[in-house]
Motif scaffolding. Structure first.
Motif: not given
Length: 201
Positions: A13-23
């Motif tokens: 199983i390949e994990p889903v990778t998500l990009k989150i910004l912290v501003a």
């Protein structure tokens, strides 16, 4: 050891990778937030504040701050076995805002950190994500010694739309930050589903 088909599948199983910004504004706690939850040593691009920067860096309320992010902070957290978040902390000073477009490319959503002592400092980040239709959540970083206000009062002061989540948090506390990150992922997923429904109806 020979694995059965179901066991082999679990390990592939390949994990889903998500990009989150912290501003958010200068000195609001973005670097602290990323460092509090990152399971890797965070990449930081901090430099010492200099006398040359004093005319443009407002240190009111954060007089103890001695460094500033000049490019980005980067960290990673595994929320579940199948879900990994990559966190990108944006620089807070106006002279580095040109980097935001690059950093926001491919982002699922964003956390806008707010400090009740300097609420006006997060207006630029809120406007940025609203204009680009990037779903975001406001995290009110509860600094020691800062006045505490009800979430509704902060929401009204920031003139947030009703569907934008607002959470009180402590950027130093891993569990508190995880709650914020889970909140922004859930909000972004709901936002994406609503947009898909709008397109198909």
């Amino acid at each position: 050891m020979i694995l059965g088909r179901s066991e082999r599948g679990k390990h592939l199983i390949e994990p889903v990778t998500l990009k989150i910004l912290v501003a958010g504004g200068f000195g609001v706690g973005k670097t602290t937030l990323v460092g509090a939850v990152s399971e890797i040593k965070p990449l930081r691009t901090e430099e010492l504040l200099t006398e040359a920067g004093r005319p443009v860096d407002d240190l009111s309320g954060i007089e103890g701050k001695h460094t500033t992010t000049v490019a980005m902070d980067f960290g990673r957290i595994t929320l579940r076995e199948d879900l990994v978040l990559y966190l990108f902390g944006t620089p807070g000073q106006e002279r580095f805002w040109f980097m935001w477009d690059e950093l926001s490319e491919g982002a699922l959503g964003a956390v806008v950190l707010a400090d009740t002592r300097r609420l006006e400092d997060c207006f630029a980040a809120i406007d940025y994500f609203e204009r680009r239709s990037i779903p975001f959540l406001v995290g009110v970083n509860c600094f020691e010694g800062a006045a505490r206000y009800p979430a509704g009062a902060v929401r009204k002061a920031l003139d947030l739309d009703d569907d934008v989540p607002l959470l009180l948090c402590d950027a130093r506390d891993r569990e508190s930050v995880k709650d914020v990150l889970v909140g922004v992922v859930e909000h972004a997923m709901t936002h994406a589903a609503d947009r898909r429904r709008a397109v198909t109806t």
